[in-house]
Design an enzyme around this catalytic site. Structure first.
Site, PDB file in Angstrom:
ATOM      1  N   GLU A   6       6.451  -9.068  -7.925  1.00 10.94           N
ATOM      2  CA  GLU A   6       6.768  -7.788  -7.517  1.00 10.94           C
ATOM      3  C   GLU A   6       8.040  -7.781  -6.792  1.00 10.94           C
ATOM      4  O   GLU A   6       9.110  -7.041  -6.769  1.00 10.94           O
ATOM      5  CB  GLU A   6       5.847  -6.767  -6.751  1.00 10.94           C
ATOM      6  CG  GLU A   6       6.302  -5.805  -6.000  1.00 10.94           C
ATOM      7  CD  GLU A   6       5.391  -4.911  -5.437  1.00 10.94           C
ATOM      8  OE1 GLU A   6       4.110  -5.280  -5.493  1.00 10.94           O
ATOM      9  OE2 GLU A   6       5.781  -3.841  -4.664  1.00 10.94           O
ATOM     10  N   ASP A  45       3.179  -7.604   2.690  1.00  9.97           N
ATOM     11  CA  ASP A  45       2.921  -7.442   1.129  1.00  9.97           C
ATOM     12  C   ASP A  45       3.585  -8.191   0.277  1.00  9.97           C
ATOM     13  O   ASP A  45       4.723  -7.958  -0.281  1.00  9.97           O
ATOM     14  CB  ASP A  45       3.583  -5.813   0.984  1.00  9.97           C
ATOM     15  CG  ASP A  45       2.945  -5.278  -0.321  1.00  9.97           C
ATOM     16  OD1 ASP A  45       2.319  -5.734  -0.862  1.00  9.97           O
ATOM     17  OD2 ASP A  45       3.653  -4.180  -0.908  1.00  9.97           O
ATOM     18  N   GLU A  51      -1.191   4.194   1.022  1.00 10.36           N
ATOM     19  CA  GLU A  51      -0.173   4.754  -0.117  1.00 10.36           C
ATOM     20  C   GLU A  51      -0.591   6.367  -0.542  1.00 10.36           C
ATOM     21  O   GLU A  51      -0.344   5.867  -1.906  1.00 10.36           O
ATOM     22  CB  GLU A  51       0.170   3.525  -0.868  1.00 10.36           C
ATOM     23  CG  GLU A  51       0.862   2.550  -0.036  1.00 10.36           C
ATOM     24  CD  GLU A  51       1.275   1.368  -0.917  1.00 10.36           C
ATOM     25  OE1 GLU A  51       0.926   1.075  -2.042  1.00 10.36           O
ATOM     26  OE2 GLU A  51       2.215   0.617  -0.515  1.00 10.36           O
TER      27      GLU A  51
HETATM   28  C1  GCV Z   1      -0.611  -0.971  -6.633  1.00 12.12           C
HETATM   29  C2  GCV Z   1       2.539  -2.342  -2.637  1.00 12.12           C
HETATM   30  C3  GCV Z   1       3.007  -2.201  -4.363  1.00 12.12           C
HETATM   31  C4  GCV Z   1       2.520  -1.009  -4.975  1.00 12.12           C
HETATM   32  C5  GCV Z   1       0.841  -1.397  -5.014  1.00 12.12           C
HETATM   33  C6  GCV Z   1       0.558  -1.750  -3.349  1.00 12.12           C
HETATM   34  C7  GCV Z   1      -1.035  -2.318  -3.361  1.00 12.12           C
HETATM   35  O1  GCV Z   1       2.826  -1.384  -2.120  1.00 12.12           O
HETATM   36  O2  GCV Z   1       4.511  -2.005  -4.126  1.00 12.12           O
HETATM   37  O3  GCV Z   1       3.014  -1.054  -6.174  1.00 12.12           O
HETATM   38  O4  GCV Z   1       0.052  -0.484  -5.479  1.00 12.12           O
HETATM   39  O5  GCV Z   1       1.267  -3.017  -3.023  1.00 12.12           O
HETATM   40  O6  GCV Z   1      -1.067  -3.622  -3.380  1.00 12.12           O
HETATM   41  O7  GCV Z   1      -1.925  -1.390  -3.479  1.00 12.12           O
END
Ligand code: GCV
Length: 729
Positions: A412, A384, A310
């Site tokens: 989340e 996720d 990411e």
């Molecule tokens: C900290 C998901 C979340 C991100 C998070 C990522 C991760 O994509 O949306 O906010 O980033 O996981 O665990 O690194």
């Protein structure tokens, strides 16, 4: 006579008011499960003979913490001052180690196998006196024992004949805080960061100690302070002093501090031209940085790294492997006894690929290549942190690597701090999943606790749900997830029912009917949330970006693997992601017979059906219903639960203080509204493909699909997501 009568009436009224104020007294939830309010007089009277005095060995900060906790806790619970005395009188409670307490040493208790954190609690008779001994090899073990003893009293367990031996199954039980230097928290729904960087190191918020107490009370012994999407700033000299100040508060409670390291920090802070792990200058920069950190924080735990994921920098940028990257940092902290935790959350979008298979493809080739002081942190499922995922196929697949699970305590994808969902159910489901890596019984739990592959370092992480809201977690019930994470990390065999029972009695009420009702609510909550959000194996159907509310139609991200349509594949011919041989075949990442069970439509559990299969709308389910009907009824079942939850909660009114009662009631109203929205929006969208009517018993959507598509549930209902204080008005 009339005056006497009046006085009597006044007295009676005062007594009534006093007794009702015990129930309705405002409670802002700050004290979590460490409330220590006086037990009912009858219970206190039973305990008092066994808790007549305290004799705590040692004069370290940890010994002081034990003394303080037991004195305050037992004193509060029993409604009496418990004297600290060095004498072995009847009813004495001893706590300590053979080194710091001659009385404990004299008992010669079997402590050899307890490791660093274990403890025993024994009821013994010494010279005709009844004594309770809380003994451990280390002072930290004695602290854990003290919290255990308090829990027994808080939950009204008998303490006259104790013979408790406890030691954790997993060595490192840590929280990952996704906190940023500006005080915001990524995916945090309970206010701002608990670390007040602007005021540190000069000003120490007393709340830090209460955080440490809460962690230690459930055995959590590590905290990564900053976001895995890391800023290099945390590694500057200025910030390291602040980190050291936090570490000093945590130390007596056995919590070691870790930091997320930004892989490109040598460029950003060191002015180097590269962050290549093979570059001599880069190696030296990390070694020097580690030396600097350990100079300030001798018990610093180590680094957590999210790399090449990411948008984060990493070794792949330099054509090096994940193992090369991890080993660079591992070498820097090794001389100090530190560790590196490398995250397996890596997925690179490629045309036609399956995101659920990416971490396995990226990491598995490096099995056996990681340094002895490195761990690989693997999310519980392959996509996720969804409401439900099958276990991650990397568990069991890397026998020569120290693999640890990562759970998400913060919600989340599960309704933020608005939805009551007890996550112990989900974590148990994952931990007890059998990978079959070494035949039957090769559970995820046994990968994590090291008993399957005999790994040296064992660990488990939870992404924290804490913040500056007065009640820490935004929703009073979500404290239970922090609690449950710690309890399961300590002992993954504990049942969710047992954990819920403990938490309710310590935090909310001990009234038996209310405890039973609330426990039922908690234990049914996760399945209900799956029902109203993503039943039958659906996943990642949330609105883009913030992930609150439904958006199964969403297809506008240029990265397909962030689009709900990519995951549901709803079309005229059916719904679901085909991960079998006729599709992405990532089901083959699992060991047989798991892969066979999941691949076969006849054997795949309903709960994973649409995770692994693309199925026609009229497919006949085990229930005898069509897939469409079953799907619709599951959504409805979730809504029904949310409605009923409000009634159940109303029924416990009076057993819980008014302030928390009202705050939870308000959250349950939001949850019901959201559940209905999820059902209506999802079914309206899927119906455009199924073209089938809703079965009997499923309520009709209130709005049109076009309206659902236009309205962002988060914006619309933002009022419900405000700070805790707002919800406690
Ligand atoms: C900290 C998901 C979340 C991100 C998070 C990522 C991760 O994509 O949306 O906010 O980033 O996981 O665990 O690194």
């Amino acid at each position: 006579m009339r005056v006497a009568k009046l006085l009597q009436t006044l007295l009676l009224t005062a007594l009534l008011l006093a007794s009702s104020s015990v129930l309705t007294k405002a409670d802002d939830g700050y004290r979590l499960w460490l409330r220590y309010d006086a037990l009912p007089a009858g219970n206190a009277a039973l305990y008092r003979p066994r808790v007549a005095s305290l004799d705590i060995g040692g004069d370290s900060a940890t010994a002081a913490a034990i003394r303080d906790e037991l004195k305050t806790g037992l004193g509060g619970l029993l409604g009496a001052e418990i004297p600290l005395s060095g004498k072995l009188n009847d009813g004495a409670v001893l706590a300590g180690t053979p080194q710091n307490s001659p009385a404990i040493a004299a008992l010669k208790l079997p402590l050899a196998d307890l490791g660093d954190d274990g403890f025993v609690i024994r009821s013994v008779r010494i010279k005709g006196k009844n004594v309770t001994a809380i003994a451990a090899r280390s002072e930290l073990g004695a602290l854990y024992g003290a919290f255990h003893f308090l829990r027994l009293v808080q939950t009204l367990q008998p303490i006259a004949n104790l013979n408790v031996t406890e030691k954790p199954k997993i060595a490192l039980r840590m929280l990952n805080h996704w906190d940023n230097p500006d005080g915001s928290i990524e995916r945090g729904y309970a206010g701002k960061s608990l670390w007040n960087w602007a005021e540190l190191p000069e000003k120490i918020d007393p709340r830090l100690r209460d955080y440490a107490r809460a962690d230690a009370s459930v055995g959590i012994n590590g905290a990564v302070l900053n976001n895995v999407n890391a800023s290099a700033q945390i590694l500057t000299a200025e910030y390291l002093k602040k980190v050291a100040a936090i570490a000093a508060v945590f130390r007596p409670y056995g919590i070691r501090v870790f930091l997320s390291a930004r892989f490109s920090a040598p460029i950003e802070l060191g002015g180097l031209k590269t962050a290549d792990p093979f570059d001599a200058g880069v190696k030296k920069w990390w070694r020097d940085k580690a030396d600097e950190i350990y100079g300030l924080i001798p018990d610093f735990g180590g680094f957590l790294v999210k790399a090449n994921s990411e948008g984060q920098p990493g070794p792949r940028t330099y054509d090096r492997t994940h193992a090369d990257g991890a080993n660079l940092l591992a070498a820097a902290v090794a001389p100090h006894g530190g560790i590196v935790i490398w995250r397996a959350f890596v997925y690179d979008m490629k045309p036609g690929y399956d995101r659920a298979g990416a971490a396995y493809e990226n990491l598995r080739p490096f099995d056996g290549k990681f340094a002895p002081n490195a761990l690989l942190q693997v999310k519980n499922g392959p996509v996720d942190f969804q409401p439900r995922e099958p276990f991650h196929p990397l568990f069991g697949a890397m026998p020569k690597t120290q693999v640890m699970p990562e759970f998400q305590i913060t919600q989340e994808y599960l309704g933020f701090s608005n939805h009551l969902v007890f996550l112990a159910e989900m974590w148990r489901e994952v931990l007890s999943s059998d990978t079959y890596a070494k035949g039957r019984g090769s559970t995820v739990a046994r990968v994590a606790d090291g008993s399957l592959f005999r790994q040296k370092l064992t660990a488990v992480a939870g992404v924290a749900n804490t913040g500056s809201d007065r009640n820490w977690t935004g929703h009073d019930f979500l404290q239970a997830n922090w609690y449950a994470f710690g309890r399961l990390a300590w002992n993954h065999e504990l049942s969710p029912a047992a954990i819920a029972g403990e938490w309710i009695k310590m935090t909310l009420t001990r009234e038996p009917a209310a405890v039973a009702r609330i426990a039922r609510l908690m234990l049914g909550s996760r399945e209900a949330l799956v029902d109203y959000m993503t039943p039958l194996g659906l996943h990642h159907q949330m609105w883009g970006g913030h992930h609150y509310g439904p958006a199964p139609w969403w297809n506008s991200y240029s990265r397909d693997d962030w689009n709900p349509t990519y995951f549901n594949k709803a079309a005229a011919d059916g719904i679901g992601f085909d991960r079998t041989k006729t599709g992405s075949d990532t089901v083959s990442q699992y060991f047989p017979p798991v892969r066979d069970e999941f691949s076969n439509l006849k054997t795949v559990p309903d709960k994973y059906l649409l995770w692994f299969h693309h199925v026609p709308w009229t497919y006949r389910m085990r229930s005898g219903r069509t897939l469409w009907d079953e799907l619709a009824l599951r959504y409805q079942r979730g809504v029904d639960w949310a409605r009923n939850a409000r009634r159940e909660w109303d029924a416990v009114k009076g057993a819980i203080d008014d302030e928390r009662f009202r705050a939870v009631a308000r959250k349950l109203a939001i949850q019901e509204r959201d559940a209905v929205w999820w059902k209506d929006a999802s079914l309206s969208y899927f119906q455009t493909f199924s073209k089938l009517p809703l079965p009997a018993g499923v309520e009709k959507p209130a709005r049109t699909l076009e309206e659902y598509k236009k309205i962002d549930l988060l914006d619309d209902f933002a009022r419900g997501i405000g700070s805790f204080d707002e919800n406690h008005k």
